[in-house]
Design an enzyme around this catalytic site. Structure first.
Site, short mmCIF file in Angstrom:
data_model
loop_
_atom_site.label_atom_id
_atom_site.label_comp_id
_atom_site.label_asym_id
_atom_site.label_seq_id
_atom_site.Cartn_x
_atom_site.Cartn_y
_atom_site.Cartn_z
N GLY A 53 -13.77 14.96 6.04
CA GLY A 53 -12.88 14.50 7.09
C GLY A 53 -11.48 15.06 6.89
O GLY A 53 -10.98 15.12 5.76
N GLY A 55 -8.86 14.14 9.16
CA GLY A 55 -7.91 13.37 9.97
C GLY A 55 -6.69 13.04 9.11
O GLY A 55 -6.48 13.64 8.05
N ALA A 57 -6.16 10.59 7.17
CA ALA A 57 -6.52 10.18 5.82
C ALA A 57 -7.04 11.38 5.01
O ALA A 57 -6.51 11.69 3.95
CB ALA A 57 -7.56 9.06 5.88
N HIS A 279 -8.96 -2.36 22.94
CA HIS A 279 -7.57 -2.09 23.31
C HIS A 279 -7.33 -2.51 24.75
O HIS A 279 -8.09 -2.17 25.63
CB HIS A 279 -7.31 -0.59 23.15
CG HIS A 279 -5.86 -0.25 23.11
ND1 HIS A 279 -5.05 -0.37 24.21
CD2 HIS A 279 -5.07 0.20 22.10
CE1 HIS A 279 -3.82 0.00 23.87
NE2 HIS A 279 -3.80 0.34 22.61
N ARG A 343 -3.32 -7.08 20.41
CA ARG A 343 -4.32 -6.49 21.30
C ARG A 343 -5.48 -7.40 21.66
O ARG A 343 -5.92 -7.43 22.80
CB ARG A 343 -4.89 -5.26 20.60
CG ARG A 343 -3.84 -4.21 20.49
CD ARG A 343 -4.34 -3.04 19.72
NE ARG A 343 -3.29 -2.03 19.80
CZ ARG A 343 -3.33 -0.89 19.16
NH1 ARG A 343 -4.36 -0.60 18.38
NH2 ARG A 343 -2.36 -0.02 19.31
N HIS A 414 -11.75 0.63 20.87
CA HIS A 414 -10.70 1.52 20.43
C HIS A 414 -10.76 1.83 18.94
O HIS A 414 -10.49 2.94 18.50
CB HIS A 414 -9.37 0.87 20.78
CG HIS A 414 -8.18 1.64 20.36
ND1 HIS A 414 -7.96 2.93 20.81
CD2 HIS A 414 -7.14 1.33 19.57
CE1 HIS A 414 -6.82 3.36 20.29
NE2 HIS A 414 -6.32 2.43 19.51
N GLU A 438 -9.80 4.99 8.48
CA GLU A 438 -10.54 4.05 9.33
C GLU A 438 -11.96 3.81 8.79
O GLU A 438 -12.59 2.81 9.10
CB GLU A 438 -10.58 4.56 10.78
CG GLU A 438 -11.06 3.51 11.76
CD GLU A 438 -10.99 3.95 13.22
OE1 GLU A 438 -10.22 4.88 13.54
OE2 GLU A 438 -11.69 3.34 14.05
N ARG A 448 -6.41 -5.15 13.97
CA ARG A 448 -5.37 -4.24 13.51
C ARG A 448 -4.18 -4.28 14.45
O ARG A 448 -4.36 -4.25 15.67
CB ARG A 448 -5.91 -2.81 13.43
CG ARG A 448 -4.83 -1.79 13.10
CD ARG A 448 -5.40 -0.41 12.91
NE ARG A 448 -5.87 0.21 14.13
CZ ARG A 448 -5.07 0.74 15.06
NH1 ARG A 448 -3.76 0.69 14.95
NH2 ARG A 448 -5.58 1.29 16.14
C1 LIG Z 1 -6.68 7.29 21.73
C2 LIG Z 1 -6.24 6.68 20.45
C3 LIG Z 1 -4.91 6.40 20.20
C4 LIG Z 1 -4.50 5.84 19.00
N1 LIG Z 1 -3.18 5.58 18.80
C5 LIG Z 1 -2.78 5.07 17.61
C6 LIG Z 1 -1.40 4.85 17.37
O1 LIG Z 1 -0.54 5.09 18.21
N2 LIG Z 1 -1.03 4.36 16.17
C7 LIG Z 1 -1.94 4.07 15.20
O2 LIG Z 1 -1.55 3.67 14.12
N3 LIG Z 1 -3.27 4.29 15.41
C8 LIG Z 1 -3.70 4.78 16.59
N4 LIG Z 1 -5.04 4.99 16.80
C9 LIG Z 1 -5.98 4.82 15.70
C10 LIG Z 1 -5.92 6.01 14.76
O3 LIG Z 1 -5.70 7.18 15.51
C11 LIG Z 1 -7.16 6.22 13.94
O4 LIG Z 1 -7.58 5.01 13.40
C12 LIG Z 1 -6.89 7.16 12.80
O5 LIG Z 1 -6.32 8.34 13.28
C13 LIG Z 1 -8.14 7.48 12.01
O6 LIG Z 1 -7.84 8.48 11.08
P1 LIG Z 1 -8.88 8.93 9.99
O7 LIG Z 1 -8.22 9.97 9.20
O8 LIG Z 1 -9.40 7.74 9.28
O9 LIG Z 1 -10.13 9.52 10.78
P2 LIG Z 1 -10.24 10.61 11.96
O10 LIG Z 1 -8.95 11.13 12.42
O11 LIG Z 1 -11.18 10.02 12.95
O12 LIG Z 1 -10.94 11.83 11.25
C14 LIG Z 1 -12.30 11.85 10.94
C15 LIG Z 1 -12.60 13.17 10.28
O13 LIG Z 1 -13.90 13.11 9.74
C16 LIG Z 1 -14.66 14.21 10.13
N5 LIG Z 1 -16.05 13.77 10.18
C17 LIG Z 1 -16.56 12.67 10.78
N6 LIG Z 1 -17.87 12.59 10.53
C18 LIG Z 1 -18.20 13.65 9.78
C19 LIG Z 1 -19.40 14.11 9.18
N7 LIG Z 1 -20.55 13.44 9.30
N8 LIG Z 1 -19.36 15.28 8.49
C20 LIG Z 1 -18.19 15.97 8.34
N9 LIG Z 1 -17.03 15.55 8.85
C21 LIG Z 1 -17.04 14.41 9.57
C22 LIG Z 1 -14.09 14.66 11.44
O14 LIG Z 1 -14.36 16.03 11.60
C23 LIG Z 1 -12.61 14.38 11.21
O15 LIG Z 1 -12.04 15.47 10.55
C24 LIG Z 1 -5.46 5.54 18.02
C25 LIG Z 1 -6.80 5.81 18.25
C26 LIG Z 1 -7.20 6.32 19.47
C27 LIG Z 1 -8.65 6.51 19.73
#
Ligand SMILES: Cc1cc2nc3c(=O)[nH]c(=O)nc-3n(C[C@H](O)[C@H](O)[C@H](O)COP(=O)(O)OP(=O)(O)OC[C@H]3O[C@@H](n4cnc5c(N)ncnc54)[C@H](O)[C@@H]3O)c2cc1C
Ligand code: SF4
Ligand code: FES
Lengths: 646, 248
Positions: A53, A55, A57, A279, A343, A414, A438, A448
């Site tokens: 991942g 993202g 994180a 949301h 929310r 959401h 997440e 949250r």
């Molecule tokens: C539209 C929207 C708006 C938001 N706005 C806000 C905000 O304003 N403020 C806030 O705090 N939060 C917000 N959130 C929540 C927040 O964006 C997410 O909770 C957060 O970005 C998650 O980050 P992450 O790094 O955990 O995962 P993600 O960003 O979801 O990244 C997941 C990663 O894992 C990889 N992956 C997944 N499965 C696999 C697999 N099987 N094999 C290989 N790779 C895989 C993907 O390629 C990606 O790189 C929002 C969410 C949404 C949907």
């Protein structure tokens, strides 16, 4: 395929150790960092860490571990790490900087987050999150993240739901994008330096566990279709949330549960799977064809006013309805927080007015979010500077101009607060498997607060994981993994792929996903009841049976095959959905985003049951009935109270 | 509504491809272009044919993953719009719609409408960052940044890395993409120490990767979904020139 039994469960041992230091809350993190063993810089490059991942994180974790000198392998399913779902976050990121001078502090952010989570999160984790929050902003500014600024050149902040201070930093409506690009650029620097090897368009399909330790991942190259294994001394999952179990959500199309679900089946406990965030401000569904839902940032509730017509079925256009015939129901019901209630509360209030026939737009599934007053008070230019891109997005999708007519919004799935269980050091129950962002369950309890997911993702990735992972790796390198362990894991994955291709039925994976989504939204969505959940637990296995009899996947495994990718993800959702319903059924109280109709006050507010349910429900996969392990929650700094936003 | 599509099909990078005609029925004006392709694909699967491969993820115009040549225009006929945010209400059912992948030498076709844009990641890896390891940052308010500079940096930072600018450029140049990054970081005080090396390193990488040179035709900004201004290219050129003069 799975023969698990989710209508039943048994009780296992409670979780005794969360690895959190005891003593005063304020110094726990400091003491933990000091106690954690370190790995000598020369040894770090001999230690391999897999981060799945990219993202907020995973991207920040991989970059930081690379900076520290570990040998990092990074994976994502998109064609570039910069496209992870975090990119879509709009509104902002919280931090206890108190730059606004309005009385904010680490303690207040901690307090708001524990309360916002309806007293279902772990105090030590939340306190650490609040402490680390201030460093995140410093780090991001140093990287060049272009946060919004005031004329004096200092950073601007705004308020978000569940808070009475202004602590949300933002970059127009594209905060997630700018933060992710910061992490992506840091990651790119490490890729260039050779500390991180990047594998885009690669999907993790299983976890390799050897001798009780997580030692690698089995992946499928999404271009060639080749299945292979990567080994390491530790594995970090940062694969995001599973909101797409509902089919329609604000998540990106590819978001899935595959990585954490398969790790769960390999032994990692899954905590609070039923905690889902709906949301309140999304663009309503426009038809059958709908492939995803678009969020309109919560920040809009700073200046937009939510209302519905006083009278059910009022046919008039919104501008023709006079003030006194409108019901600004959030302001009426919750005068303390008004349009800025958390929310879960805003979402259910919208459902309640729509259920009473007062909803607006197609099918009566919508409420107004009105900017007329803000435009009059602030002027069109100011409103446009704050929300211009969101207004544009709304207009592009609906063909309506929010400067002229109020937006129509409706709640949508959401975020998922549940996820793999982790201790204070972000360790899952499989040694060597860490879970961040997440994908874990940790900091948000049953609900949250807005702008806290970005904060948690970056706290985990830039600061917490890099500080604690050394304590595990100090015992490494862990030696070679026997080839049979790798072969077994790969065989299992290959068989799974072959099974999907072999069905050759007459329904698309998408059609099953849609059906599962509708079922979950109805029976395990904004309101849950014993009757509905029992029905869901009957229907999901039937649907899963039908999936394995009737799904049609064209093409082959050894090639680029998007149908195969989708079918694999839907198959996992069809299993996870049952665990979610079981968790929701067993938790007969209402808390945060989990609302059980049987547990409400006379006014229709959620009623918690702290005596019976002040615990994290961590589920163990057995192949038969799951086993429930409880982690009891203790509150020493914030007294659980009835969450009131009146 | 019913549309006729002429879609580029190609099994792999080494194989030859061609346009194939399809009719899609039951399309509503509120559908996005990609939802229309979903309808086509579900039908193809049920007919036992392999669906049309295309990249997408957020479907909100922000991840930069989608991108199609629609009737010869990158991201289609609407200005400042990604393919996923384009709606069928803008298309006349009487006219066939030609759908092709991005075409540029450094973007080989992976399959059908999907191309390999990893060359853009290589450009960023060459220098598109500020070196700021985690943990060592000063307080965020240590250096105030004039709002105008912060806003201008933001405008350049809005690039989503979709590659439409490359696809539209007669020379296949990624100059707008590279300039957006150089401008974003170069306008901020934190970005000054590496400003010149960043510009030079990214530009060298761009040439080494086989992209064409920029002759300022301006086609890129016309298709850019985020409205990245052409002036960013002047900023980049200025930095590269300064670097050359200083004999870096
Ligand atoms: C539209 C929207 C708006 C938001 N706005 C806000 C905000 O304003 N403020 C806030 O705090 N939060 C917000 N959130 C929540 C927040 O964006 C997410 O909770 C957060 O970005 C998650 O980050 P992450 O790094 O955990 O995962 P993600 O960003 O979801 O990244 C997941 C990663 O894992 C990889 N992956 C997944 N499965 C696999 C697999 N099987 N094999 C290989 N790779 C895989 C993907 O390629 C990606 O790189 C929002 C969410 C949404 C949907
Ligand atoms: S400059 Fe515009 S067209 Fe080019 S990659 Fe960035 S967003 Fe896409
Ligand atoms: S799918 Fe993300 S920009 Fe189009």
């Amino acid at each position: 395929m799975s023969c698990s039994d989710y209508t039943n469960y048994s009780e296992g041992e409670p979780i005794a150790d969360t690895r959190a230091p005891d003593g005063p809350l304020e110094t726990r993190w400091e003491r933990r960092r000091f106690a954690a063993r370190l790995v000598n810089p020369a040894n770090r490059r001999k230690l391999t860490v897999i981060v799945v991942g990219t993202g907020l994180a995973g991207g920040s974790a991989a970059a930081t571990l690379g900076e520290l000198g570990y040998n990092v392998l990074s994976f994502c399913y998109q064609d570039s790490p910069r496209r992870a779902h975090s990119i879509a976050a709009q509104g902002g990121i919280n931090a206890a900087k108190n730059y606004a001078g309005d009385g904010d502090s680490v303690h207040r952010l901690f307090h708001d987050t524990v309360k916002g989570g309806d007293f279902r999160s772990r105090e030590s984790n939340v306190h650490r999150l609040a402490q680390v929050s201030t460093q995140i902003i410093d780090q991001c500014v140093a990287q060049g993240v272009p946060f919004a600024r005031e004329y004096g050149g200092l950073l601007d902040t705004r308020s978000f739901g569940g808070a009475q201070v202004s602590r949300t930093f933002y970059a127009r409506g594209q905060t997630g994008q700018q933060l992710l690009l910061g992490a992506y650029q840091a990651l790119s620097r490490q890729i260039h330096a050779g500390t991180v090897r990047m594998h885009p368009r690669t999907e993790m399909l299983d976890l390799v566990v050897d001798d009780g330790r997580a030692r690698g991942v089995v992946v499928r190259d999404l271009v060639s279709g080749e299945v292979s294994t990567h080994l390491a001394d530790a594995v970090v999952l940062a694969t995001g949330g599973y909101g797409n179990v509902f089919h329609l959500s604000t998540n990106a199309k590819g978001c899935n549960t595959t990585a954490i679900w398969r790790a769960h089946k390999k032994g990692a406990l899954f905590a609070n799977p039923c905690y889902t965030q709906i949301h309140p401000t999304c663009i309503p569904v426009s038809g059958e064809h709908q492939s995803k839902l678009t969020l309109m940032s919560e920040s809009l509730r700073n200046d937009g006013r939510v209302w519905v017509p006083e009278r059910a079925g009022d046919p008039r256009a919104p501008r023709d309805i006079p003030e006194q015939e409108r019901d600004y129901y959030l302001e009426r019901l919750y005068p303390g927080f008004g349009n800025l209630v958390p929310r879960d509360i805003a979402s259910r209030a919208a459902k309640t007015v729509c259920d009473a026939g007062r909803g607006v737009g197609p099918g009566g599934l919508g409420v107004y979010l009105d900017f007329a007053e803000a435009i009059e008070r602030l002027g069109r230019d100011t409103v446009s500077a704050r929300y211009g891109n969101l207004f544009e997005m709304y207009q592009r999708i609906t063909d309506e101009d929010p400067y002229e007519v109020p937006m129509r919004i409706y709640p949508a799935v959401h975020y998922t607060m549940g996820g793999l269980w982790v201790d204070y050091d972000l360790r899952s129950t499989i040694p060597g498997l860490f879970v961040i962002g997440e994908a874990n369950f940790s900091d948000h309890g049953a609900n949250r607060l807005g702008a806290s997911a970005l904060m948690q993702g970056l706290a985990d990735g830039y600061f917490v994981l890099p500080a604690v992972i050394g304590d595990y790796l100090a015992d490494g390198p862990f030696g070679p993994v026997p080839p049979t362990a790798v072969e077994d894991a790969e065989d299992e994955v290959r068989q799974g792929i072959a099974a999907l291709l072999a069905v050759d039925g007459d329904r698309t994976a998408e059609s099953f996903h849609r059906e599962l989504g509708r079922l979950m939204w109805e029976l395990c969505g904004m309101e849950r009841s014993e009757e509905g959940l029992r029905k869901a637990l009957e229907q999901i296995p039937q649907l899963r049976g039908e999936f394995w009899r009737r799904v049609k996947v064209t093409g082959a495994g050894g090639q680029l095959n998007q149908e195969l990718e989708k079918a694999g993800r839907v198959a996992d959702f069809l299993e996870l959905a049952e665990l979610m319903c079981l968790d929701a059924l067993h938790r007969t109280e209402s808390c945060g985003g989990h609302f059980r109709v049987e547990s409400q006050t006379a006014e229709g507010d959620a009623r918690r049951d702290d005596d019976a349910f002040s615990y994290v429900a961590a589920w163990e996969h057995t192949g038969g009935a799951p086993v429930l392990h409880r982690e009891h929650l203790e509150f020493t700094a914030v007294r659980p109270s009835v969450r009131s936003y009146k | 509504m019913r549309y006729t599509l002429r879609v580029w099909r190609q099994r792999g990078p080494e194989e030859s491809g061609g346009l194939v005609d399809y009719d899609v029925d039951g399309i509503s004006p509120d559908m996005s272009f990609l939802e229309m392709l979903d309808v086509l694909n579900e039908r193809l699967v049920l007919d036992g044919e392999e669906p049309v491969a295309f990249d997408h993820d957020c479907r909100e115009g922000i991840c930069g993953m989608c991108g199609l040549m629609i009737d010869g225009v990158a991201h289609g006929p609407e200005r400042a719009t990604t393919t996923c945010q384009l709606h069928m209400r803008h298309f006349d059912p009487a006219e066939p719609i030609v759908v092709e992948p991005w075409r540029a030498a450094p973007f080989p076709v992976v399959r059908d409408l999907m191309v390999d844009r990893s060359a853009l990641d290589r450009i960023v890896e060459a220098g598109g960052y500020i070196s700021a390891p985690a943990g060592a940052a000063p307080d965020a308010h240590a250096v105030p940044i004039p709002k105008a500079d912060a806003d201008a940096a933001f405008t350049a930072a809005a690039c989503i890395g979709c590659g439409a600018c490359v696809a539209a450029c007669p020379n296949g140049s990624p100059m707008l993409f590279t300039a957006a990054k150089a401008t974003h970081l170069g306008l901020l005080p934190q970005g000054q120490p590496e400003r010149l090396s960043r510009a030079e390193d990214m530009l060298t990488a761009q040439d080494d990767l086989g992209f064409g040179g920029c002759t300022q035709t301006g086609e890129c900004t016309l298709v850019c979904p985020k409205g990245i201004p052409l002036e960013t290219i002047a900023t980049l050129n200025h930095d590269v020139l300064t670097a050359a003069l200083r004999g870096r």
